[in-house]
Design a protein around this motif. Structure first.
Motif, PDB file in Angstrom:
ATOM      1  N   LEU A  39      45.891  95.208  -8.584  1.00 38.74           N
ATOM      2  CA  LEU A  39      45.822  95.812  -7.242  1.00 38.74           C
ATOM      3  C   LEU A  39      45.047  97.118  -7.024  1.00 38.74           C
ATOM      4  N   VAL A  40      44.898  97.888  -8.100  1.00 40.57           N
ATOM      5  CA  VAL A  40      44.036  99.166  -8.358  1.00 40.57           C
ATOM      6  C   VAL A  40      42.549  98.715  -8.520  1.00 40.57           C
ATOM      7  N   ASP A  41      42.571  97.658  -9.310  1.00 41.13           N
ATOM      8  CA  ASP A  41      41.075  97.201  -9.714  1.00 41.13           C
ATOM      9  C   ASP A  41      40.430  96.619  -8.240  1.00 41.13           C
ATOM     10  N   ARG A  42      41.183  96.010  -7.332  1.00 45.56           N
ATOM     11  CA  ARG A  42      40.737  95.516  -6.034  1.00 45.56           C
ATOM     12  C   ARG A  42      40.668  96.586  -5.165  1.00 45.56           C
ATOM     13  N   GLY A  43      40.800  97.788  -5.708  1.00 48.65           N
ATOM     14  CA  GLY A  43      40.726  99.126  -4.524  1.00 48.65           C
ATOM     15  C   GLY A  43      41.715  99.239  -3.729  1.00 48.65           C
ATOM     16  N   ILE A  44      42.925  98.678  -3.787  1.00 51.64           N
ATOM     17  CA  ILE A  44      44.098  98.685  -2.944  1.00 51.64           C
ATOM     18  C   ILE A  44      44.837 100.047  -3.515  1.00 51.64           C
ATOM     19  N   ARG A  45      45.291 100.711  -2.699  1.00 56.68           N
ATOM     20  CA  ARG A  45      46.060 102.256  -2.987  1.00 56.68           C
ATOM     21  C   ARG A  45      47.515 101.850  -3.174  1.00 56.68           C
ATOM     22  N   PHE A 171      49.689  83.832 -10.158  1.00 53.20           N
ATOM     23  CA  PHE A 171      50.531  84.477  -9.145  1.00 53.20           C
ATOM     24  C   PHE A 171      50.000  85.547  -8.921  1.00 53.20           C
ATOM     25  N   ILE A 172      49.410  86.714  -9.545  1.00 54.85           N
ATOM     26  CA  ILE A 172      49.049  87.726  -9.191  1.00 54.85           C
ATOM     27  C   ILE A 172      47.695  87.504  -8.402  1.00 54.85           C
ATOM     28  N   LYS A 173      46.945  86.590  -8.588  1.00 53.79           N
ATOM     29  CA  LYS A 173      45.679  86.095  -7.803  1.00 53.79           C
ATOM     30  C   LYS A 173      46.286  85.819  -6.438  1.00 53.79           C
ATOM     31  N   ILE A 174      47.245  84.844  -6.433  1.00 55.75           N
ATOM     32  CA  ILE A 174      47.691  84.859  -5.100  1.00 55.75           C
ATOM     33  C   ILE A 174      48.030  85.933  -4.315  1.00 55.75           C
ATOM     34  N   ILE A 175      48.987  86.820  -4.861  1.00 55.37           N
ATOM     35  CA  ILE A 175      49.352  88.058  -4.317  1.00 55.37           C
ATOM     36  C   ILE A 175      48.393  88.904  -3.955  1.00 55.37           C
ATOM     37  N   ILE A 176      47.273  89.194  -4.597  1.00 52.00           N
ATOM     38  CA  ILE A 176      46.304  90.078  -4.550  1.00 52.00           C
ATOM     39  C   ILE A 176      45.479  89.386  -3.205  1.00 52.00           C
ATOM     40  N   GLN A 177      45.171  88.155  -3.138  1.00 51.63           N
ATOM     41  CA  GLN A 177      44.512  87.565  -1.900  1.00 51.63           C
ATOM     42  C   GLN A 177      45.461  87.790  -0.784  1.00 51.63           C
ATOM     43  N   ASP A 178      46.665  87.589  -0.817  1.00 47.14           N
ATOM     44  CA  ASP A 178      47.685  87.688   0.423  1.00 47.14           C
ATOM     45  C   ASP A 178      47.616  88.993   0.999  1.00 47.14           C
TER      46      ASP A 178
END
Length: 183
Positions: A39-45, A171-178
């Motif tokens: 999440l953090v790597d994707r820039g999501i606080r 699963f983490i990829k699916i969660i991050i995308q969603d």
């Protein structure tokens, strides 16, 4: 695998994009840490509480503030999630924010079945037995927790029964995308 999560309009002025609710003993050094980093790597606080709360202590006002100031709450239900009153109180606050502020709630069932959470079976039943018999939790509080678990487990989420078999990254990829699509 469907990944549609319950959503509605997001609170304005949120400090965090995502609040992670989890039982550290079960998932902290594995799934939750990997999800947090992604999440953090994707820039999501993202808020992840690493403090340990003593049994019987209430959810802190800072934690309540962080739940309230998050746009999305990710609840990682695991076998020992219900053993801590802190997790259950946190869940009550999350569902309150969903109802009153439109917070998006994403339940993840990590190595537990949805029905175990919804109907407090297996490890959830044992946790409630201990809350009642050992910790002497009041019936009103117990019922509030039961109702909240049932409500949360009724939301559309992800079942991670296969995460231990090497599917965690998928699963983490699916969660991050969603989550990214909802922000």
């Amino acid at each position: 695998m469907a990944s549609s999560f319950s959503s509605s309009s997001s609170p304005r002025g949120s400090e965090y994009d995502v609040f992670l609710s989890f039982r550290g003993e079960d998932t902290h050094k594995t799934f939750v840490d990997h999800l947090y980093i992604a999440l953090v790597d994707r820039g999501i606080r993202t808020f992840k509480d690493d403090e340990r709360l003593e049994r019987g202590k209430s959810i802190s006002s800072d934690l309540v503030k962080n739940v309230n100031e998050s746009r999305i709450a990710v609840i990682v239900f695991s076998k020992n999630y219900a053993t801590l009153s802190w997790c259950l109180d946190e869940l009550v606050e999350i569902l309150k924010c969903k109802r009153t502020k439109g917070q998006i709630v994403l339940p993840i069932f990590y190595d537990v079945k949805t029905s175990e959470v919804r109907y407090q079976k297996k490890s959830f039943a044992e946790a409630f037995r201990k809350h009642k018999e050992i910790h002497k939790v009041e019936n009103e509080t117990m019922q509030k927790w039961r109702d909240t678990l049932k409500e949360a487990a009724s939301l559309s989420g992800l079942d991670l029964q296969d995460a231990a078999n090497g599917y965690e990254a998928k699963f983490i990829k699916i969660i991050i995308q969603d989550i990214s699509e909802k922000l």
